[in-house]
Design an enzyme around this catalytic site. Structure first.
Site, short mmCIF file in Angstrom:
data_model
loop_
_atom_site.label_atom_id
_atom_site.label_comp_id
_atom_site.label_asym_id
_atom_site.label_seq_id
_atom_site.Cartn_x
_atom_site.Cartn_y
_atom_site.Cartn_z
CD GLU A 125 -1.97 -1.56 2.93
OE1 GLU A 125 -1.74 -0.61 3.65
OE2 GLU A 125 -2.50 -2.44 3.49
CE LYS A 127 5.18 5.27 6.73
NZ LYS A 127 5.12 6.87 7.06
CG ASP A 129 3.80 12.51 4.50
OD1 ASP A 129 3.52 12.35 6.00
OD2 ASP A 129 4.35 13.38 4.06
CE1 TYR A 237 -2.73 2.92 8.56
CE2 TYR A 237 -3.10 4.49 6.80
CZ TYR A 237 -2.64 3.94 8.16
OH TYR A 237 -2.07 5.02 8.82
CE LYS A 325 10.21 7.60 5.75
NZ LYS A 325 9.30 8.13 6.71
CB CYS A 419 12.40 46.21 13.55
SG CYS A 419 11.13 45.78 13.15
CB CYS A 422 8.91 49.86 14.25
SG CYS A 422 10.30 48.93 15.19
CB CYS A 437 11.77 44.09 16.56
SG CYS A 437 11.22 45.99 16.74
CB CYS A 443 7.47 47.12 16.56
SG CYS A 443 7.89 46.24 14.83
#
Ligand code: IVH
Length: 774
Positions: A125, A127, A129, A237, A325, A419, A422, A437, A443
Site C-alpha cells: 500500500e 504510505k 503522508d 488500511y 521510504k 526592524c 519600525c 526587534c 512596532c
C-alpha cells in the site's frame, strides 16, 4: 562549525552547549506541538535531543528543571479529552535501500522457518503522508474517533472526524464485528491544500508548510465547523481492537473495509517476493507526483494474518511490515528575495521568496531560511538558483546554491540590524539564534500581530472584528493597544466616520459595537492567553487560571513575581555559571564579616572555609567570579537577597507551567508599558469570570468516569463538563483505572469491559444521585 564530541567537552563548554540546545529544543517543541509548523525534520530534532541527553548523562550536575531530560515534548495537549486505544497504535520500521527490503523478506522466512519453495505474499500500500486516526464502531455505529497521540492514548476528535465525508457514521453492508477500531490516515489532497494556502496568504491568515501539517492542524480544531470547511480525506488500511476476526489476509481485510463504506487506496495490491516489492516501489515512485496527495513511501505487509500473528512485534514496530521510504522531492528555482518577517514577540525570521515551482505536486513559493547564521552558512544570495527540498515533515528547505548559475553581481546577503517594520534596533540576545526587534508595541508588526492574537478565536474572539478590520482601523491610527478596541465601541465620532467614509451601514456598525461589547465579560484563561505573553499558550493560560481562580489573584501574583525578578547578577551566578541550588543556599546562609579574617589564605581556601561543603569544581567557578574577599561578600549577598521571589517559585511550581513560563510572566509584568496596557484593558472590561477551580471536596473528585450508550438525562458534552467541574476525569474508554462507567440504554462493549475489570456501573439516575443532582 564542527561539533565537539560529547566525551571531549569541558564542563564550561557542556554548560553552554546544553543551554543552547535547551533553547533550540523548546523552540522546536513549540513549533511542532502548538503550531503544527515544524522547521526541522524529525530526524534532525532527534539528533538535537540525543546530544542534549548525552551531555546531561555525562554532566548530571547540569540538569535543571527545564533541561531537555526533564521536559516532555509530546505532552498531549488537553484541549481534547483523552482516549485510550483498545489496542495500541504502533508505527512502522523504515527501509531505505533495496537491501533492507531483501533483508526484510529473509528475516520473515527465517522467523517462520519457511521451506525454500514456500512463497511469501505481501499486501502493498502507498504510505499516505497524513496523520493516523482510529475510528471506533460499536454495533456498526461510530462512537469515538481519536488521533494516535502517544500510541496508547490519543485525543478525542470524534466531532471533527464526523465531518469527513470519507468517514462513515454507520457501517454499510454486513459482517462487521460488533466492536471494531478502524484505522487509517487522514490527509489533505494537494489541490485543496494549495487553494487553502493561496486564499490564506491573500487574506493574511496563517498558511501551512505542507499538506500533512495542514491536515493535522485542521483535524485538531476546537470548532468542528472549521474542520468541516477543510478538504480532509481518509484512507482505511488497518484496525485495532475487534470483537471477532473478520478476515484471513490483509488484502481481504481491505476488501471488507471497503465493503463497509471506507475508502481504501486504489493502488493497494498483493504480490509475492522481495523483487516484486522493489518493482512496485519504482512504479509508485514514478507516479508519485501525479497521485494528487502526498505519500512518503510504500508499505509492505505480510498478507497472511496468521503469519502476522506469529511474527508479532519488536518493541513498538511489527516484524511483519515495513515502510520503504521515498527520498525527499527536490526542484530548482530562483530566489527572488528574502523577506524578513517580524513575529508577535518581535523575532525576525528570514523567509525566501521563490519563483513559484511545483515540488511533488505542491506549489512552493516560500521556504524557510531559519535565521541569519543559516543564510551565511549556505551563502544564499538574492538571484541565486537554489535546490529546494520538500520532505513530508518539514517546511520546504533550501538545501544548497547552484554556484554555476550564480549571477555575476550577486552580493552576500546582509541581515538587517534594524526592524524592517519600525526601524528600531534588532538585537540578538546572547545564546539565541533569532534577532529580536526592540520596539515592543511601538512596532506596528508586533502591535498588529498582537491585536490579531488578542481578538483571535481562542482569545477574545470578537465577532465582526477580523484581520481586515483590524488592519484598517490600525491604519486610521485608532488602535494602539487592546483597550482601544473597547474604546472604539463607545466613540461616536469614530463610528460616524465608519458610516461616512468606510461605507458601513447602520447594521454593520451596530453589529461591530455589539460584538465588542459582548466581550466586556471574559473568562480568566482567555484573558491571560490574549495578553500574548511569550511562552504562555492556551494550555498554560488555562493552568494559570485554574491555579489562581480569579484575575485579582493572578494579577497580584504576576506583579509580585515581576518585582521579585532575580537580579542580573543572580541570574548570571545561577544560570550563567551553573551554580547549583544547593551551593546557592550554602552561600546565602553564610554570615560574612566585612573584613577578611584570613588575609594570607589563598582564594580557594577562603571559599572552602566560608562555603562549607561546596565541591572543588564549584569553588573553582566561584573563584573566577570572586577573586578577593569583598567580591566573596558581595556574591553571598547576591545569593541571599537577589534570588527570585517566592511567588515566582509558586508560579513555576504549578504542574505543567514550569520556570521558563513563570519567568516569562514575570518579565512581561516587569515592563511598565505592559502593566499600563493591562490596566487600561481591565478598565474597559465589565468583569473577568473566575476560573472553575477543580473541586476536591466532591464525591467524584479525582475519579475517572466513562459515559457510554445513548444518554437520556443529559448530553455527553454536558455530562463531561459537569463531571470535570466536580473534579472528575472523563475518559473515552474503560480500563482497570476507571472508577465509574455511566451506562445509558444500548451500552455495549464498554459495559462488558467494565464488568471484566470490576468497574462500578451506574445508571444515569444513580450518577445524578452520586453528584448530588438527582
Ligand atoms: S500500517 C502496525 N499502512 O505510517 C502498523 N501505516 O510509520 C500500523 N501510514 O502511523 C500502520 N500509510 O500513520 C500503515 N498503508 C499504511 C499507511 C500507514 C500511512 C502511516 C501511519 C503510521 C505510520 C507508520
Amino acid at each position: 562549525m564542527s561539533e565537539i564530541a560529547v566525551d571531549a567537552l569541558t564542563l564550561d563548554q557542556a554548560r553552554e552547549e546544553l543551554a543552547r540546545l535547551s533553547t533550540e529544543l523548546a523552540h522546536h517543541d513549540r513549533l511542532y506541538h502548538q503550531q503544527d509548523a515544524p522547521e526541522i525534520s524529525d530526524a534532525d530534532y532527534d539528533a538535537l535531543k540525543r546530544r542534549a541527553l548525552d551531555i546531561e548523562d555525562r554532566f548530571p550536575e547540569l540538569t535543571q528543571d527545564d533541561s531537555p531530560s526533564q521536559v516532555v515534548g509530546a505532552a498531549v495537549s488537553s484541549q481534547f479529552a483523552e482516549v485510550r486505544h483498545g489496542v495500541p497504535m504502533l508505527s512502522l520500521d523504515n527501509a531505505f535501500a533495496a537491501e533492507d527490503v531483501r533483508d526484510f523478506e529473509a528475516r520473515i522466512r527465517r522467523f517462520l522457518k519457511l521451506p525454500a519453495d514456500e512463497r511469501v505474499a505481501f499486501a502493498v500500500e502507498p504510505k499516505i503522508d497524513g496523520l493516523s486516526a482510529s475510528l471506533r464502531y460499536e454495533d456498526g455505529v461510530l462512537v469515538v474517533g481519536a488521533t494516535r497521540g502517544d500510541g496508547r492514548t490519543g485525543e478525542d476528535v470524534t466531532a471533527n472526524l464526523r465531518t469527513l465525508s470519507d468517514v462513515p457514521q454507520k457501517l454499510k453492508g454486513s459482517g462487521w464485528p460488533a466492536v471494531i477500531e478502524v484505522r487509517g490516515e487522514v490527509y489533505a489532497p494537494n489541490d485543496g491544500f494549495d487553494a487553502f494556502n493561496q486564499a490564506a496568504e491573500a487574506e493574511g491568515r496563517r498558511t501551512y508548510a505542507n499538506p500533512r501539517n495542514f491536515a493535522a492542524g485542521s483535524l485538531r480544531q476546537k470548532d468542528p465547523a472549521i474542520t468541516a470547511s477543510r478538504p480532509l480525506k481518509f484512507f482505511a488500511y488497518a484496525w485495532g481492537e475487534t470483537s471477532d476476526p473478520f478476515a484471513e489476509t490483509q488484502s481481504d481485510a481491505l476488501k471488507a473495509l471497503e465493503s463497509w463504506g471506507f475508502p481504501v487506496n486504489p493502488r493497494s495490491t498483493r504480490v509475492e517476493g522481495a523483487e516484486a516489492l522493489l518493482g512496485l516501489y519504482d512504479r509508485l515512485q514514478a507516479d508519485r507526483a501525479t497521485l494528487g496527495y502526498d505519500i512518503d513511501g510504500i508499505v509492505y505487509k505480510v498478507d497472511r494474518l496468521d503469519w502476522q500473528q506469529r511474527l508479532g512485534f519488536v518493541s513498538r514496530t511489527p516484524r511483519w511490515a515495513v515502510a520503504h521510504k521515498f527520498p525527499a522531492q527536490q526542484a530548482q528555482t530562483v530566489l527572488e528575495g528574502i523577506d524578513v518577517q517580524v513575529g508577535r514577540t518581535g523575532s525576525l525570521t528570514p523567509v525566501a521568496r521563490l519563483h513559484p515551482v511545483t515540488v511533488g505536486g505542491v506549489v512552493v513559493r516560500n521556504a524557510t531560511l531559519h535565521n541569519e547564521d543559516e543564510i551565511a552558512r549556505k551563502d544564499v544570495r538574492i538571484g541565486d538558483t537554489v535546490i529546494l527540498q520538500r520532505a513530508g515533515d518539514v517546511i520546504p528547505q533550501i538545501l544548497s546554491v547552484v554556484l554555476e548559475k550564480r549571477p555575476a553581481d550577486a552580493k552576500p546577503y546582509v541581515f538587517p540590524t534594524h526592524c524592517p517594520v519600525c526601524g528600531s534596533e534588532a538585537e540578538r540576545p546572547e545564546g539565541e539564534v533569532r534577532r529580536r526587534c526592540t520596539g515592543g508595541l511601538i512596532c506596528d508588526a508586533q502591535l498588529v500581530e498582537r491585536l490579531k492574537h488578542f481578538v483571535g478565536r481562542r482569545a477574545f474572539d470578537v465577532e465582526g472584528l477580523g484581520e481586515k478590520q483590524l488592519v484598517a482601523f490600525h491604519e486610521r491610527g485608532w488602535l494602539k493597544e487592546p483597550a482601544d478596541i473597547f474604546r472604539l465601541a463607545r466613540d461616536a465620532e469614530k463610528l460616524d466616520a465608519l458610516r461616512a467614509e468606510d461605507g458601513y451601514g447602520e447594521t454593520s456598525v451596530a453589529n461591530l459595537v455589539a460584538g465588542i461589547d459582548a466581550r466586556r465579560v471574559i473568562a480568566l484563561d482567555r484573558l491571560i492567553f490574549a495578553l500574548g505573553i511569550r511562552e504562555i499558550g492556551e494550555q498554560t493560560s488555562l493552568l494559570l487560571a485554574r491555579h489562581f481562580g480569579a484575575w485579582d489573584a493572578f494579577h497580584a501574583a504576576a506583579l509580585e513575581a515581576a518585582s521579585g525578578m532575580p537580579s542580573p547578577e543572580w541570574t548570571r551566578l545561577a544560570e550563567g555559571h551553573g551554580v547549583s541550588p544547593r551551593t546557592l543556599s550554602v552561600m546565602a546562609a553564610a554570615d560574612l564579616p566585612a573584613a577578611d579574617p584570613w588575609p594570607e589564605a589563598p582564594i580557594d581556601q577562603k571559599l572552602a572555609l566560608v562555603f562549607p561543603g561546596v565541591a572543588a569544581p564549584a569553588r573553582r567557578a566561584l573563584a573566577e567570579l570572586a577573586p578577593d574577599w569583598p567580591a566573596i561578600v558581595e556574591l553571598a549577598r547576591v545569593a541571599r537577597e537577589d534570588g527570585p521571589s517566592a511567588t515566582l517559585g509558586e508560579i513555576a511550581g504549578i504542574a505543567g507551567v514550569g520556570p521558563v513560563a513563570a519567568r516569562a510572566v514575570a518579565a512581561f509584568f516587569h515592563e511598565p508599558h505592559n502593566r499600563a496596557v493591562v490596566d487600561a484593558l481591565i478598565d474597559q472590561l465589565d468583569r473577568v469570570e473566575d476560573a472553575e477551580r477543580p473541586k476536591t471536596d466532591t464525591a467524584v473528585a479525582g475519579k475517572t468516569v466513562v459515559f457510554t450508550g445513548a444518554l437520556e438525562r443529559f448530553t455527553r458534552d454536558e455530562a463531561k463538563a459537569r463531571a470535570e467541574a466536580l473534579g472528575a476525569k472523563v475518559s473515552g474508554s474503560v480500563s482497570k483505572k476507571t472508577d465509574y462507567l455511566v451506562a445509558g440504554p444500548g451500552a455495549g462493549s464498554k459495559l462488558a469491559e467494565a464488568r471484566k475489570h470490576g468497574v462500578t456501573v451506574l445508571t444515569e439516575d444513580e450518577w445524578l444521585a452520586l453528584i448530588g443532582a438527582g
